[in-house]
Design a protein around this motif. Structure first.
Motif, PDB file in Angstrom:
ATOM      1  N   LEU A   1       0.829  -1.200   0.000  1.00  0.00           N
ATOM      2  CA  LEU A   1       0.000   0.000   0.000  1.00  0.00           C
ATOM      3  C   LEU A   1       0.868   1.256   0.000  1.00  0.00           C
ATOM      4  CD1 LEU A   1      -3.005   0.750   0.079  1.00  0.00           C
ATOM      5  CD2 LEU A   1      -2.841   0.834   2.564  1.00  0.00           C
ATOM      6  N   PHE A   2       1.967   1.213   0.741  1.00  0.00           N
ATOM      7  CA  PHE A   2       2.922   2.320   0.785  1.00  0.00           C
ATOM      8  C   PHE A   2       3.499   2.589  -0.608  1.00  0.00           C
ATOM      9  CE2 PHE A   2       7.427   3.490   1.059  1.00  0.00           C
ATOM     10  CZ  PHE A   2       7.410   4.601   1.886  1.00  0.00           C
ATOM     11  N   LEU A   3       3.939   1.532  -1.302  1.00  0.00           N
ATOM     12  CA  LEU A   3       4.506   1.691  -2.644  1.00  0.00           C
ATOM     13  C   LEU A   3       3.455   2.172  -3.641  1.00  0.00           C
ATOM     14  CD1 LEU A   3       6.711  -1.546  -2.883  1.00  0.00           C
ATOM     15  CD2 LEU A   3       7.476   0.789  -2.414  1.00  0.00           C
ATOM     16  N   THR A   4       2.232   1.672  -3.500  1.00  0.00           N
ATOM     17  CA  THR A   4       1.160   2.071  -4.416  1.00  0.00           C
ATOM     18  C   THR A   4       0.795   3.540  -4.232  1.00  0.00           C
ATOM     19  OG1 THR A   4       0.287  -0.188  -4.387  1.00  0.00           O
ATOM     20  CG2 THR A   4      -1.189   1.554  -5.158  1.00  0.00           C
ATOM     21  N   ALA A   5       0.721   3.997  -2.982  1.00  0.00           N
ATOM     22  CA  ALA A   5       0.412   5.397  -2.719  1.00  0.00           C
ATOM     23  C   ALA A   5       1.478   6.313  -3.306  1.00  0.00           C
ATOM     24  CB  ALA A   5       0.291   5.627  -1.208  1.00  0.00           C
ATOM     25  N   LEU A   6       2.746   5.917  -3.158  1.00  0.00           N
ATOM     26  CA  LEU A   6       3.842   6.686  -3.745  1.00  0.00           C
ATOM     27  C   LEU A   6       3.686   6.767  -5.259  1.00  0.00           C
ATOM     28  CD1 LEU A   6       6.687   8.041  -3.468  1.00  0.00           C
ATOM     29  CD2 LEU A   6       7.647   5.764  -3.814  1.00  0.00           C
ATOM     30  N   ALA A   7       3.369   5.640  -5.883  1.00  0.00           N
ATOM     31  CA  ALA A   7       3.258   5.596  -7.334  1.00  0.00           C
ATOM     32  C   ALA A   7       2.058   6.393  -7.850  1.00  0.00           C
ATOM     33  CB  ALA A   7       3.156   4.145  -7.790  1.00  0.00           C
ATOM     34  N   LEU A   8       0.919   6.273  -7.179  1.00  0.00           N
ATOM     35  CA  LEU A   8      -0.262   7.038  -7.599  1.00  0.00           C
ATOM     36  C   LEU A   8      -0.014   8.541  -7.448  1.00  0.00           C
ATOM     37  CD1 LEU A   8      -3.126   4.865  -6.069  1.00  0.00           C
ATOM     38  CD2 LEU A   8      -2.513   5.101  -8.491  1.00  0.00           C
ATOM     39  N   GLY A   9       0.676   8.914  -6.376  1.00  0.00           N
ATOM     40  CA  GLY A   9       1.048  10.313  -6.215  1.00  0.00           C
ATOM     41  C   GLY A   9       1.984  10.776  -7.316  1.00  0.00           C
ATOM     42  N   GLN A  10       2.918   9.894  -7.704  1.00  0.00           N
ATOM     43  CA  GLN A  10       3.860  10.247  -8.761  1.00  0.00           C
ATOM     44  C   GLN A  10       3.148  10.479 -10.086  1.00  0.00           C
ATOM     45  OE1 GLN A  10       7.208   7.578  -8.994  1.00  0.00           O
ATOM     46  NE2 GLN A  10       7.830   8.334 -11.005  1.00  0.00           N
ATOM     47  N   VAL A  11       2.170   9.617 -10.412  1.00  0.00           N
ATOM     48  CA  VAL A  11       1.380   9.819 -11.630  1.00  0.00           C
ATOM     49  C   VAL A  11       0.672  11.165 -11.587  1.00  0.00           C
ATOM     50  CG1 VAL A  11      -0.616   9.019 -12.938  1.00  0.00           C
ATOM     51  CG2 VAL A  11       1.064   7.370 -12.116  1.00  0.00           C
ATOM     52  N   SER A  12       0.061  11.475 -10.454  1.00  0.00           N
ATOM     53  CA  SER A  12      -0.635  12.759 -10.310  1.00  0.00           C
ATOM     54  C   SER A  12       0.340  13.917 -10.473  1.00  0.00           C
ATOM     55  CB  SER A  12      -1.306  12.837  -8.932  1.00  0.00           C
ATOM     56  OG  SER A  12      -2.206  11.778  -8.744  1.00  0.00           O
ATOM     57  N   GLY A  13       1.529  13.786  -9.876  1.00  0.00           N
ATOM     58  CA  GLY A  13       2.530  14.846  -9.983  1.00  0.00           C
ATOM     59  C   GLY A  13       3.004  15.054 -11.399  1.00  0.00           C
ATOM     60  N   VAL A  14       3.160  13.958 -12.145  1.00  0.00           N
ATOM     61  CA  VAL A  14       3.571  14.058 -13.552  1.00  0.00           C
ATOM     62  C   VAL A  14       2.528  14.827 -14.356  1.00  0.00           C
ATOM     63  CG1 VAL A  14       3.860  12.714 -15.672  1.00  0.00           C
ATOM     64  CG2 VAL A  14       5.054  12.022 -13.582  1.00  0.00           C
ATOM     65  N   VAL A  15       1.257  14.481 -14.184  1.00  0.00           N
ATOM     66  CA  VAL A  15       0.189  15.138 -14.945  1.00  0.00           C
ATOM     67  C   VAL A  15       0.063  16.604 -14.542  1.00  0.00           C
ATOM     68  CG1 VAL A  15      -2.296  15.171 -15.389  1.00  0.00           C
ATOM     69  CG2 VAL A  15      -1.074  12.986 -15.272  1.00  0.00           C
ATOM     70  N   ILE A  16       0.016  16.874 -13.244  1.00  0.00           N
ATOM     71  CA  ILE A  16      -0.152  18.257 -12.772  1.00  0.00           C
ATOM     72  C   ILE A  16       1.067  19.091 -13.132  1.00  0.00           C
ATOM     73  CG2 ILE A  16      -0.413  19.705 -10.721  1.00  0.00           C
ATOM     74  CD1 ILE A  16      -1.945  17.348  -9.436  1.00  0.00           C
ATOM     75  N   GLY A  17       2.265  18.525 -12.941  1.00  0.00           N
ATOM     76  CA  GLY A  17       3.481  19.266 -13.281  1.00  0.00           C
ATOM     77  C   GLY A  17       3.544  19.606 -14.756  1.00  0.00           C
ATOM     78  N   PHE A  18       3.147  18.660 -15.608  1.00  0.00           N
ATOM     79  CA  PHE A  18       3.143  18.908 -17.049  1.00  0.00           C
ATOM     80  C   PHE A  18       2.188  20.037 -17.408  1.00  0.00           C
ATOM     81  CE2 PHE A  18       0.912  17.985 -21.083  1.00  0.00           C
ATOM     82  CZ  PHE A  18       1.942  18.281 -21.957  1.00  0.00           C
ATOM     83  N   LEU A  19       0.997  20.030 -16.806  1.00  0.00           N
ATOM     84  CA  LEU A  19       0.018  21.077 -17.116  1.00  0.00           C
ATOM     85  C   LEU A  19       0.459  22.441 -16.599  1.00  0.00           C
ATOM     86  CD1 LEU A  19      -3.286  19.111 -16.327  1.00  0.00           C
ATOM     87  CD2 LEU A  19      -2.312  19.639 -18.583  1.00  0.00           C
ATOM     88  N   LEU A  20       1.064  22.477 -15.419  1.00  0.00           N
ATOM     89  CA  LEU A  20       1.462  23.757 -14.820  1.00  0.00           C
ATOM     90  C   LEU A  20       2.696  24.364 -15.461  1.00  0.00           C
ATOM     91  CD1 LEU A  20       0.909  23.087 -10.994  1.00  0.00           C
ATOM     92  CD2 LEU A  20      -0.544  24.384 -12.567  1.00  0.00           C
ATOM     93  N   GLN A  21       3.547  23.533 -16.116  1.00  0.00           N
ATOM     94  CA  GLN A  21       4.794  24.067 -16.664  1.00  0.00           C
ATOM     95  C   GLN A  21       4.556  25.045 -17.816  1.00  0.00           C
ATOM     96  OE1 GLN A  21       7.392  21.248 -18.552  1.00  0.00           O
ATOM     97  NE2 GLN A  21       5.713  20.161 -19.552  1.00  0.00           N
ATOM     98  N   ARG A  22       3.382  25.016 -18.399  1.00  0.00           N
ATOM     99  CA  ARG A  22       3.075  25.980 -19.461  1.00  0.00           C
ATOM    100  C   ARG A  22       2.861  27.384 -18.900  1.00  0.00           C
ATOM    101  NH1 ARG A  22      -1.307  22.416 -23.065  1.00  0.00           N
ATOM    102  NH2 ARG A  22       0.044  20.590 -23.350  1.00  0.00           N
ATOM    103  N   ARG A  23       2.498  27.431 -17.610  1.00  0.00           N
ATOM    104  CA  ARG A  23       2.191  28.731 -17.003  1.00  0.00           C
ATOM    105  C   ARG A  23       3.288  29.193 -16.047  1.00  0.00           C
ATOM    106  NH1 ARG A  23      -3.457  30.256 -13.811  1.00  0.00           N
ATOM    107  NH2 ARG A  23      -2.910  32.431 -13.348  1.00  0.00           N
ATOM    108  N   PHE A  24       3.957  28.247 -15.406  1.00  0.00           N
ATOM    109  CA  PHE A  24       4.969  28.589 -14.404  1.00  0.00           C
ATOM    110  C   PHE A  24       6.335  28.066 -14.829  1.00  0.00           C
ATOM    111  CE2 PHE A  24       0.910  28.064 -12.146  1.00  0.00           C
ATOM    112  CZ  PHE A  24       0.785  29.302 -11.539  1.00  0.00           C
ATOM    113  N   GLU A  25       7.382  28.702 -14.328  1.00  0.00           N
ATOM    114  CA  GLU A  25       8.740  28.265 -14.632  1.00  0.00           C
ATOM    115  C   GLU A  25       9.001  26.890 -14.025  1.00  0.00           C
ATOM    116  OE1 GLU A  25      10.594  29.666 -16.699  1.00  0.00           O
ATOM    117  OE2 GLU A  25       9.785  31.699 -16.855  1.00  0.00           O
ATOM    118  N   LYS A  26       9.737  26.056 -14.751  1.00  0.00           N
ATOM    119  CA  LYS A  26       9.988  24.684 -14.309  1.00  0.00           C
ATOM    120  C   LYS A  26      10.726  24.647 -12.974  1.00  0.00           C
ATOM    121  CE  LYS A  26      10.128  23.020 -19.082  1.00  0.00           C
ATOM    122  NZ  LYS A  26      10.952  22.460 -20.168  1.00  0.00           N
ATOM    123  N   SER A  27      11.699  25.527 -12.794  1.00  0.00           N
ATOM    124  CA  SER A  27      12.472  25.524 -11.552  1.00  0.00           C
ATOM    125  C   SER A  27      11.595  25.852 -10.344  1.00  0.00           C
ATOM    126  CB  SER A  27      13.625  26.524 -11.654  1.00  0.00           C
ATOM    127  OG  SER A  27      13.138  27.833 -11.923  1.00  0.00           O
TER     128      SER A  27
END
Length: 462
Positions: free
Chosen positions: A278-304
């Protein structure tokens, strides 16, 4: 005269390239979860000896990664510069990875030798495939935005690999082992190895190199000197080392945390998942969410800026997990989800930055060294992974860890240090480094436009 816009990449190719990160994700996540545990807790190898082995392999990577980048940049075939290595390296990659956990019945000393040989060969195969695979991203399109889009697919499948390991690994180990945990780990790795080989064949068949190679590459010494003078590259590598160290140390110590600190007996607590799964799955699901959200936000905000924000989210998750009661499964799982969310930001944005830096170097110096730039950057990720595995092994050794028995208070403190304290501290230099990253959206827009004109023959170098 206007330059022709870059060719748009089809969805099938985006998926074909993106799924190519599934093999490395399967290996690295499985190694983080089980490598130290397999050799130390099940094989009775001294924790410090395994820690040194992992550190030595990273020193070896310091040579092999840049060398592979230099070789790939100078390769010329009818399939391109980078794609052939994905085809040629697939089978060795699969066989070497399976061999790590297919150890015969050996004494701890000889088991350590087995670890050195098989893990070393696996990391060499990893370099031979993954460095060209990452270099391919730099020539799959001349457009910064198209490359960022493709990177999002890559990071999605990287995170999906973490989900597969989190959801399936503990169950496969239990079912395939039939009561023999070491045997279950071996056959689970066999499943992941077979999947990896097939995936690399798909990636080779579905991708295309679009940026032509320069006629003659510059001297190797000049390429390296240019890279080490590029401040943006230094900043991203530092952030990658410490950001990945935080996750790797936590993941490597997690199996020990749940077994010896939390007292988890491997009984499923949610569907077929035990607390570790469950610990590994939660980490992975969070990572997927971070990838999607980070990709969408990088068009508006600086990557750094987004990487710094991701580090703050990751830190908040680690702290919240630490303050939750030891048996508060729901709260711990939620906190770990946010750790993964912050890590997803780092992964999708840093890999996009690697190819931006390669473009910037070509724009500024005229040197085309995509694979070298990416290889040297990935070396930072591998250093973070290696240090993240070294730290728990070292902590277990100096605090008196003894496999298979109730641990002393000092040994439990060592596990807690590797699981929570070190990961939290590592995020500070990772965020600080991003303050020195200067390749803004405006800079990269200019780089992309100038390089497009240069490649079209409308402007000279310089």
């Amino acid at each position: 005269m206007a330059h022709r816009p870059p060719e748009r990449i089809r969805l099938a190719e985006k998926i074909g390239y993106g799924v190519g990160d599934l093999p490395s994700g399967l290996y690295l996540n499985f190694f983080a979860a089980y490598l130290l545990y397999f050799f130390v807790d099940l094989g009775a190898v001294a924790p410090a000896a395994m820690a040194v082995m992992l550190l030595v392999s990273r020193v070896f990577d310091a040579v092999t990664d840049p060398v592979m980048g230099l070789i790939a940049d100078r390769t010329r075939t009818r399939w391109g510069r980078y794609r052939p290595y994905i085809l040629w390296g697939a089978l060795p990659y699969g066989l070497a990875g399976f061999a790590i956990f297919a150890a015969p019945d050996l004494t701890p000393g000889w088991l350590l030798v087995w670890a050195y040989i098989t893990y070393g060969l696996t990391m060499l195969a990893y370099t031979a495939v993954n460095v060209p695979y990452s270099g391919l991203l730099g020539v799959i399109s001349a457009s910064t935005r198209e490359r960022a889009n493709v990177t999002a697919y890559r990071m999605f499948f990287s995170a999906f690999a973490a989900i597969l390991v989190g959801v399936l690994a503990t169950t496969l180990v239990r079912e395939l082992g039939g009561g023999d945990e070491a045997r279950g780990i071996m056959w689970t790795m066999g499943v992941f190895s077979a999947i990896s080989v097939l995936v690399y064949f798909v990636t080779f068949a579905t991708t295309k190199e679009r940026i032509p190679a320069v006629t003659v590459n510059t001297a190797i010494r000049r390429d390296l000197a240019t890279l080490f003078r590029t401040g943006a590259w230094i900043a991203v590598v530092i952030a990658a080392i410490f950001g990945v160290l935080a996750i790797a140390s936590r993941a490597s110590a997690a199996r020990f945390f749940f077994k010896y600190v939390a007292g988890d007996d491997g009984v499923p607590v949610f569907l077929f998942l035990d607390r570790f799964g469950l610990f590994l799955t939660a980490l992975a699901l969070g990572q997927v969410s971070g990838v999607v959200i980070g990709f969408l936000l990088q068009r508006r905000f600086e990557k750094s800026h987004l990487i710094i924000a991701g580090g703050a989210i990751k830190l908040a998750g680690i702290v919240a997990f630490g303050f939750a009661a030891i048996d508060a499964v729901f709260l711990q799982t939620l906190a770990q989800y946010f750790v993964g969310l912050g890590f997803g930001f780092l992964m999708v944005l840093s890999f996009s930055m690697f190819t931006d830096i390669a473009e910037y170097i070509e724009w500024k110096s005229g040197q085309q060294m995509t694979a070298l730039t990416v290889a040297a950057s990935i070396f930072g990720v591998k250093v973070g992974t290696g240090l993240g595995a070294f730290a728990p092994g070292f902590a277990l050794q100096v605090t008196g860890f003894v496999p298979g028995v109730q641990q002393s208070a000092r040994a439990l403190a060592g596990i807690d240090f590797a699981f929570a304290v070190l990961p939290a501290l590592a995020l500070i230099p990772a965020a600080t480094a991003m303050l020195f990253y200067r390749l803004s959206h405006a800079v990269m827009d200019r780089v992309e436009t100038d390089l497009a004109m240069r490649r079209a023959g409308l402007a000279g170098p310089g």
